[in-house]
Write a protein that holds these residues in place. Structure first.
Motif, PDB file in Angstrom:
ATOM      1  N   MET A   1      42.209  74.370  54.141  1.00  0.00           N
ATOM      2  CA  MET A   1      40.808  74.735  54.137  1.00  0.00           C
ATOM      3  C   MET A   1      40.042  73.643  53.388  1.00  0.00           C
ATOM      4  SD  MET A   1      38.964  78.149  52.537  1.00  0.00           S
ATOM      5  CE  MET A   1      40.200  78.352  51.312  1.00  0.00           C
ATOM      6  N   ARG A   2      38.849  73.362  53.831  1.00  0.00           N
ATOM      7  CA  ARG A   2      37.964  72.401  53.178  1.00  0.00           C
ATOM      8  C   ARG A   2      36.716  73.127  52.696  1.00  0.00           C
ATOM      9  NH1 ARG A   2      38.384  67.871  57.861  1.00  0.00           N
ATOM     10  NH2 ARG A   2      40.546  67.333  57.486  1.00  0.00           N
ATOM     11  N   VAL A   3      36.396  72.917  51.432  1.00  0.00           N
ATOM     12  CA  VAL A   3      35.249  73.605  50.835  1.00  0.00           C
ATOM     13  C   VAL A   3      34.394  72.578  50.102  1.00  0.00           C
ATOM     14  CG1 VAL A   3      34.525  75.372  49.186  1.00  0.00           C
ATOM     15  CG2 VAL A   3      36.611  75.702  50.516  1.00  0.00           C
ATOM     16  N   ILE A   4      33.091  72.634  50.319  1.00  0.00           N
ATOM     17  CA  ILE A   4      32.144  71.797  49.580  1.00  0.00           C
ATOM     18  C   ILE A   4      31.282  72.719  48.727  1.00  0.00           C
ATOM     19  CG2 ILE A   4      30.195  70.227  49.733  1.00  0.00           C
ATOM     20  CD1 ILE A   4      31.304  69.228  52.360  1.00  0.00           C
ATOM     21  N   ARG A  26      37.391  73.317  39.161  1.00  0.00           N
ATOM     22  CA  ARG A  26      38.730  73.067  38.600  1.00  0.00           C
ATOM     23  C   ARG A  26      39.691  74.213  38.906  1.00  0.00           C
ATOM     24  NH1 ARG A  26      36.650  71.018  32.781  1.00  0.00           N
ATOM     25  NH2 ARG A  26      35.961  68.948  33.439  1.00  0.00           N
ATOM     26  N   ALA A  27      39.219  75.443  38.753  1.00  0.00           N
ATOM     27  CA  ALA A  27      40.073  76.610  38.984  1.00  0.00           C
ATOM     28  C   ALA A  27      40.502  76.703  40.453  1.00  0.00           C
ATOM     29  CB  ALA A  27      39.350  77.887  38.555  1.00  0.00           C
ATOM     30  N   LEU A  28      39.595  76.410  41.364  1.00  0.00           N
ATOM     31  CA  LEU A  28      39.938  76.449  42.783  1.00  0.00           C
ATOM     32  C   LEU A  28      40.990  75.394  43.123  1.00  0.00           C
ATOM     33  CD1 LEU A  28      36.407  76.990  44.354  1.00  0.00           C
ATOM     34  CD2 LEU A  28      38.316  78.616  44.385  1.00  0.00           C
ATOM     35  N   ILE A  29      40.863  74.209  42.562  1.00  0.00           N
ATOM     36  CA  ILE A  29      41.841  73.144  42.799  1.00  0.00           C
ATOM     37  C   ILE A  29      43.219  73.552  42.280  1.00  0.00           C
ATOM     38  CG2 ILE A  29      42.502  70.791  42.123  1.00  0.00           C
ATOM     39  CD1 ILE A  29      39.482  70.115  42.206  1.00  0.00           C
ATOM     40  N   GLU A  30      43.248  74.147  41.082  1.00  0.00           N
ATOM     41  CA  GLU A  30      44.521  74.583  40.508  1.00  0.00           C
ATOM     42  C   GLU A  30      45.135  75.738  41.302  1.00  0.00           C
ATOM     43  OE1 GLU A  30      44.102  75.450  36.353  1.00  0.00           O
ATOM     44  OE2 GLU A  30      43.265  73.472  35.930  1.00  0.00           O
ATOM     45  N   ALA A  31      44.302  76.655  41.768  1.00  0.00           N
ATOM     46  CA  ALA A  31      44.796  77.838  42.476  1.00  0.00           C
ATOM     47  C   ALA A  31      45.258  77.523  43.900  1.00  0.00           C
ATOM     48  CB  ALA A  31      43.713  78.918  42.515  1.00  0.00           C
ATOM     49  N   SER A  32      44.643  76.529  44.523  1.00  0.00           N
ATOM     50  CA  SER A  32      44.972  76.195  45.918  1.00  0.00           C
ATOM     51  C   SER A  32      45.106  74.683  46.077  1.00  0.00           C
ATOM     52  CB  SER A  32      43.884  76.715  46.851  1.00  0.00           C
ATOM     53  OG  SER A  32      43.739  78.094  46.748  1.00  0.00           O
ATOM     54  N   PRO A  33      46.179  74.093  45.565  1.00  0.00           N
ATOM     55  CA  PRO A  33      46.303  72.631  45.601  1.00  0.00           C
ATOM     56  C   PRO A  33      46.424  72.043  47.008  1.00  0.00           C
ATOM     57  CG  PRO A  33      48.315  73.629  44.738  1.00  0.00           C
ATOM     58  CD  PRO A  33      47.308  74.728  44.900  1.00  0.00           C
ATOM     59  N   ASP A  35      44.547  72.908  49.517  1.00  0.00           N
ATOM     60  CA  ASP A  35      43.212  72.900  50.120  1.00  0.00           C
ATOM     61  C   ASP A  35      42.356  71.810  49.476  1.00  0.00           C
ATOM     62  OD1 ASP A  35      43.781  75.103  51.786  1.00  0.00           O
ATOM     63  OD2 ASP A  35      43.379  76.480  50.140  1.00  0.00           O
ATOM     64  N   ASP A  36      41.250  71.453  50.120  1.00  0.00           N
ATOM     65  CA  ASP A  36      40.339  70.423  49.616  1.00  0.00           C
ATOM     66  C   ASP A  36      39.054  71.066  49.107  1.00  0.00           C
ATOM     67  OD1 ASP A  36      42.027  68.280  50.331  1.00  0.00           O
ATOM     68  OD2 ASP A  36      41.265  68.328  52.385  1.00  0.00           O
TER      69      ASP A  36
END
Length: 72
Positions: A1-4, A26-33, A35-36
Protein backbone atom coordinates in the motif's frame (compact mmCIF):
# COMPACT_ATOMS: atom_id res chain seq x y z
CA UNK A 1 0.00 0.00 0.00
CA UNK A 2 1.18 3.54 -0.71
CA UNK A 3 0.09 6.38 1.54
CA UNK A 4 0.86 10.10 1.31
CA UNK A 5 0.32 12.22 4.42
CA UNK A 6 -0.07 15.99 4.40
CA UNK A 7 3.13 17.02 6.15
CA UNK A 8 2.72 20.79 5.94
CA UNK A 9 2.07 20.95 9.68
CA UNK A 10 5.34 19.09 10.30
CA UNK A 11 7.42 21.92 8.82
CA UNK A 12 9.18 23.80 11.58
CA UNK A 13 8.32 25.46 13.85
CA UNK A 14 6.15 22.50 14.78
CA UNK A 15 2.89 22.88 16.62
CA UNK A 16 1.00 20.12 18.43
CA UNK A 17 -0.47 18.96 15.12
CA UNK A 18 3.00 18.93 13.55
CA UNK A 19 4.39 16.67 16.28
CA UNK A 20 1.38 14.38 15.95
CA UNK A 21 1.88 14.17 12.17
CA UNK A 22 5.55 13.22 12.53
CA UNK A 23 4.80 10.65 15.25
CA UNK A 24 1.97 9.14 13.19
CA UNK A 25 4.27 8.86 10.16
CA UNK A 26 6.96 7.10 12.23
CA UNK A 27 4.43 4.75 13.84
CA UNK A 28 2.94 3.76 10.48
CA UNK A 29 6.40 2.97 9.08
CA UNK A 30 7.23 0.82 12.11
CA UNK A 31 3.85 -0.96 12.07
CA UNK A 32 3.85 -1.70 8.33
CA UNK A 33 7.43 -1.79 7.01
CA UNK A 34 6.35 -3.39 3.71
CA UNK A 35 4.12 -0.44 2.85
CA UNK A 36 5.22 3.04 1.68
CA UNK A 37 4.40 6.14 3.71
CA UNK A 38 5.42 9.60 2.53
CA UNK A 39 5.08 13.05 4.01
CA UNK A 40 4.31 15.72 1.44
CA UNK A 41 5.98 18.15 1.06
CA UNK A 42 9.17 16.19 1.64
CA UNK A 43 12.48 16.93 3.28
CA UNK A 44 13.67 19.28 0.51
CA UNK A 45 10.75 21.68 0.96
CA UNK A 46 11.05 21.30 4.73
CA UNK A 47 14.73 22.30 4.68
CA UNK A 48 13.91 25.36 2.55
CA UNK A 49 11.18 26.38 5.00
CA UNK A 50 13.52 25.92 7.96
CA UNK A 51 16.08 28.24 6.38
CA UNK A 52 13.42 30.81 5.54
CA UNK A 53 11.92 30.72 9.04
CA UNK A 54 15.27 30.84 10.87
CA UNK A 55 15.70 33.94 12.99
CA UNK A 56 18.60 36.14 11.91
CA UNK A 57 21.53 36.24 14.31
CA UNK A 58 21.89 39.43 16.30
CA UNK A 59 25.19 41.25 15.75
CA UNK A 60 27.68 40.57 18.53
CA UNK A 61 28.68 43.40 20.82
CA UNK A 62 31.78 45.28 19.87
CA UNK A 63 31.67 44.10 16.28
CA UNK A 64 32.39 46.80 13.72
CA UNK A 65 29.31 47.92 11.86
CA UNK A 66 30.93 49.83 9.03
CA UNK A 67 33.65 49.15 6.51
CA UNK A 68 36.95 47.86 7.84
CA UNK A 69 38.93 49.77 5.20
CA UNK A 70 41.09 52.64 6.29
CA UNK A 71 40.89 55.62 3.99
CA UNK A 72 43.89 57.75 3.67
Amino acid sequence: MRVILNGVSAIKPKTGVGHTTVNLHRALIEASPRDDFWLYPGSFVSSLAQRALKKPKAPSRGAPTGSSRVKG
